[in-house]
Write a protein that holds these residues in place. Structure first.
Motif, PDB file in Angstrom:
ATOM      1  N   VAL A 106      34.038  50.040  46.614  1.00 45.04           N
ATOM      2  CA  VAL A 106      34.989  49.794  47.625  1.00 45.04           C
ATOM      3  C   VAL A 106      36.646  50.032  47.359  1.00 45.04           C
ATOM      4  O   VAL A 106      36.619  50.517  45.989  1.00 45.04           O
ATOM      5  N   SER A 107      37.407  50.867  47.502  1.00 39.77           N
ATOM      6  CA  SER A 107      38.163  51.467  47.114  1.00 39.77           C
ATOM      7  C   SER A 107      39.224  51.191  46.304  1.00 39.77           C
ATOM      8  O   SER A 107      39.853  49.782  46.687  1.00 39.77           O
ATOM      9  N   SER A 108      39.566  51.671  45.239  1.00 42.00           N
ATOM     10  CA  SER A 108      40.529  51.008  44.846  1.00 42.00           C
ATOM     11  C   SER A 108      41.607  50.554  44.744  1.00 42.00           C
ATOM     12  O   SER A 108      42.390  49.254  44.506  1.00 42.00           O
ATOM     13  N   ALA A 109      42.107  50.808  46.230  1.00 41.76           N
ATOM     14  CA  ALA A 109      43.593  50.839  46.518  1.00 41.76           C
ATOM     15  C   ALA A 109      43.575  49.334  47.456  1.00 41.76           C
ATOM     16  O   ALA A 109      44.685  49.119  48.433  1.00 41.76           O
ATOM     17  N   ILE A 110      42.346  48.412  47.840  1.00 39.30           N
ATOM     18  CA  ILE A 110      42.402  47.691  48.471  1.00 39.30           C
ATOM     19  C   ILE A 110      42.795  46.188  47.891  1.00 39.30           C
ATOM     20  O   ILE A 110      42.314  45.887  46.424  1.00 39.30           O
ATOM     21  N   ARG A 111      43.451  45.678  48.113  1.00 42.03           N
ATOM     22  CA  ARG A 111      44.063  44.326  47.618  1.00 42.03           C
ATOM     23  C   ARG A 111      43.727  43.171  47.714  1.00 42.03           C
ATOM     24  O   ARG A 111      43.662  43.192  49.518  1.00 42.03           O
ATOM     25  N   PRO A 112      43.221  42.415  47.244  1.00 44.86           N
ATOM     26  CA  PRO A 112      43.156  41.234  47.997  1.00 44.86           C
ATOM     27  C   PRO A 112      43.634  40.457  48.850  1.00 44.86           C
ATOM     28  O   PRO A 112      44.821  40.466  48.705  1.00 44.86           O
ATOM     29  N   PRO A 113      43.554  39.547  49.953  1.00 42.79           N
ATOM     30  CA  PRO A 113      44.129  38.362  50.844  1.00 42.79           C
ATOM     31  C   PRO A 113      45.206  37.966  50.158  1.00 42.79           C
ATOM     32  O   PRO A 113      44.457  37.174  49.131  1.00 42.79           O
ATOM     33  N   ARG A 114      46.352  37.287  50.144  1.00 40.65           N
ATOM     34  CA  ARG A 114      47.030  36.327  49.927  1.00 40.65           C
ATOM     35  C   ARG A 114      46.996  35.259  50.574  1.00 40.65           C
ATOM     36  O   ARG A 114      47.271  34.310  49.851  1.00 40.65           O
TER      37      ARG A 114
END
Length: 489
Positions: free
Chosen positions: A85-93
Motif C-alpha cells: 500500500v502506497s506510503s502516501a496513503i494517510r489513515p482517515p481521521r
C-alpha cells in the motif's frame, strides 16, 4: 521455498461479484479497504499468484486489478520485494459516514432532512396510496406513438427543449383544461413540469419569504406541507368539513396570509368538494389580502356520480390562482409529467426558476403525450379507466358496509383514486400497524393532520386493485380493526 506473504483479503462473494467484472470488483474492494484504513500505508499485499489462489480468480484478473491500483497511486511495487500500500496513503481521521467538520445543513436543508418519509413500493397491494392501474394503460398505442416520433424527428427529440415545455403539449393541455375543467388559459400560461410536487416547490420558492403565513388544509397533503415548511413559511392549519376548506376559519386565524393551498375538487385526503359559496369567498379573500391560491387538481378526472366540478381558476378574474395538474394519476406514475397554469405576470419567473432546477422534461415524452391527447387516445383512456375505477369503488363501498359495519363508515366516495374509512372506536395508527402485518397497507388519517387528530380513520387507495383484491383486502382490514382494541389514543 518462500512462504506466501501479504495481507489476507476475504473471498469475492455476493451478487456484485457475479454480476460485474471480477477485476473491477477486486480493484474497488482493495481501493475501499485502503481509503477506509483497514489496509494501512506500507501494508504488504499478497502476490498476484497468491491472490488468485486465495480468491478463486485468474492471475490475469489479479494482475489487472493491481495494475490499475498502481496507476492511480494506491499501491506501489518494489522490485524484488513485493507490492505494498502506497506510503502516501494517510489513515482517515473521521468517520466517513459523519458530516464533514465545519459543514452544516442550511435551515432549508435541515427542514428537508427532518421531513417524515413514506417509502414508495413497487408492488401494488391493498390499499397503497392513490395509484392508477398501470395495467389499464394502452402500452401498444404508446409504443407506436414513440416509434413514429423517433422515425420522423429522432434528432430533434434528443436535443435540449424549451424550459416552459414543448409547445404542442402546452397547447394540448390548454385545450383539454378549457373543455374539461373550465380553466381559462392559453399555451403561454402553461408550464410543463416533472411533478405536481415540483410545481408546489417552485411556487413556494417564488412567492414566499421565510416567515410568511400560509393557509393549509387540515388534514392535508403532506407534500404541500413539506414544500411550505422548506420555504420557511408559517403554516396555519385551516379545518376542513363536508363543504371543504373553512374559509371563514382561515380569515379569523390569518387574515393577511400570503398564500392558500387547496384541493377543492376532491379534498386530499377526506374527499370533500369545496362548495361554490366557499370558492367565491376564497377568491374574494385572496383579492382583498393580495394573496395567491394554489389549486391542486390532482385527480379530478375521476368522478363516478356526477360531472366534474369546474376549477376555481375559471372563476378567477384577478389573476390570483396557480392551477396545478398532473399526468401521473391519469396515465402512469413514472411518466413524470405535470403542469402549472400560471397568471401571465408570473410566467417568466416560473420559467427561469424551472430552468435552474432541471431544465425541462424529456422532449420525446412530451411530444408523445401531445400526440396521445390530440389523437383522442387520452379521452378514450379516461373513459375506460373511469368506468373501471367506478366498478372498483362500488366494490369498496359494498365491502366496507359488509365487513366493517359498526366499526367504520366510508367518507365521500364519488370521486378520486382513494377514499377514507372513518373509525368509530379504534386508533388508526394501531389499526394501520396491525393491517400492515397482515399484508394490507393503509395510512392512518391522523398522519395527514398538522397537530392532534380530532378523528380516527384510514386512507384506502382502490383504483389499482381488482375487485377480488378489494374484497379480500377489506376482509383482512376488518380482522386488523377487530384486533386493535378500542383505545383511540
Amino acid at each position: 521455498m518462500k512462504a506466501p506473504a501479504g495481507a489476507l483479503l476475504p473471498p469475492l462473494r455476493g451478487p456484485e461479484a457475479d454480476a460485474g467484472s471480477k477485476r473491477a470488483h477486486l480493484y474497488r474492494r482493495i481501493r475501499s479497504a485502503i481509503l477506509g484504513g483497514s489496509l494501512a500505508a506500507g501494508t504488504r499485499l499478497p502476490s498476484t499468484r497468491t491472490l488468485a489462489l486465495d480468491l478463486g480468480v485468474s492471475r490475469t484478473t489479479a494482475e489487472d486489478a493491481f495494475a490499475q491500483l498502481v496507476l492511480e497511486g494506491f499501491v506501489e511495487r518494489r522490485v524484488g520485494d513485493g507490492t505494498y500500500v502506497s506510503s502516501a496513503i494517510r489513515p482517515p481521521r473521521i468517520d466517513p459516514r459523519a458530516p464533514p467538520p465545519g459543514v452544516a445543513l442550511s435551515a432549508r436543508g435541515a427542514a428537508i432532512a427532518a421531513l417524515p418519509t413514506h417509502l414508495d413500493i413497487v408492488k401494488v397491494r391493498p390499499f397503497r396510496g392513490s395509484q392508477p392501474d398501470t395495467r389499464a394503460f394502452p402500452v401498444r398505442t404508446w409504443q407506436r406513438l414513440i416509434s413514429r416520433r423517433l422515425a420522423r424527428r429522432a434528432t430533434r427529440m434528443l436535443d435540449y427543449g424549451d424550459s416552459q415545455g414543448y409547445r404542442p403539449l402546452r397547447e394540448a393541455i390548454a385545450g383539454y383544461l378549457a373543455s374539461a375543467r373550465g380553466v381559462r388559459c392559453t399555451a403561454d400560461h402553461v408550464i410543463v413540469l416533472s411533478s405536481s410536487q415540483q410545481a408546489l416547490e417552485l411556487t413556494a420558492r417564488l412567492l414566499l419569504d421565510p416567515g410568511d403565513t400560509v393557509w393549509m388544509e387540515d388534514p392535508g397533503y403532506p407534500g404541500a406541507l413539506a414544500a411550505l415548511h422548506c420555504a420557511g413559511a408559517t403554516v396555519v392549519p385551516v379545518p376542513v368539513d363536508a363543504a371543504g376548506l373553512d374559509v371563514e376559519a382561515g380569515r379569523r386565524a390569518a387574515p393577511r396570509a400570503r398564500l392558500a393551498y387547496v384541493t377543492p375538487s376532491h379534498q386530499y385526503p377526506l374527499g370533500a368538494m369545496l362548495s361554490l359559496q366557499r370558492r367565491l369567498a376564497l377568491l374574494d379573500w385572496a383579492s382583498r389580502a393580495g394573496a395567491v391560491v394554489v389549486e391542486d387538481d390532482y385527480d379530478s378526472e375521476y368522478t363516478y356520480e356526477n360531472r366534474p366540478t369546474a376549477a376555481i381558476q375559471g372563476l378567477d378574474d384577478a389573476g390570483r390562482v396557480v392551477y396545478v395538474g398532473t399526468f401521473t394519476k391519469v396515465l402512469y406514475p413514472s411518466i413524470r409529467l405535470a403542469y402549472a397554469i400560471v397568471p401571465g405576470g408570473l410566467v417568466d419567473a416560473y420559467v427561469r426558476a424551472r430552468r435552474m432546477v432541471d431544465g425541462h422534461p424529456p422532449v420525446l415524452i412530451q411530444a408523445v403525450t401531445a400526440d396521445f391527447i390530440e389523437e383522442g387516445h387520452f379521452g378514450a383512456h379516461l373513459r375506460s379507466t373511469r368506468t373501471l375505477y367506478a366498478e372498483r369503488r362500488a366494490a369498496l363501498i359494498d365491502a366496507v358496509r359488509a365487513e366493517l359495519a359498526g366499526e367504520g363508515t366510508l367518507g365521500p366516495a364519488g370521486a378520486g383514486l382513494h377514499a377514507v374509512v372513518h373509525l368509530e372506536r379504534r386508533s388508526d395508527v394501531a389499526v394501520a400497524r396491525r393491517a400492515l402485518a397482515l399484508g394490507v397497507d393503509v395510512r392512518p388519517l391522523s398522519a395527514f393532520h398538522h397537530g392532534p387528530a380530532p378523528a380516527s380513520g384510514l386512507v384506502l387507495g382502490d383504483a389499482a386493485l381488482d375487485v377480488r383484491d378489494i374484497r379480500d383486502g377489506v376482509r383482512t382490514l376488518a380482522r386488523a380493526v377487530a384486533s386493535a382494541g378500542s383505545d383511540r389514543r
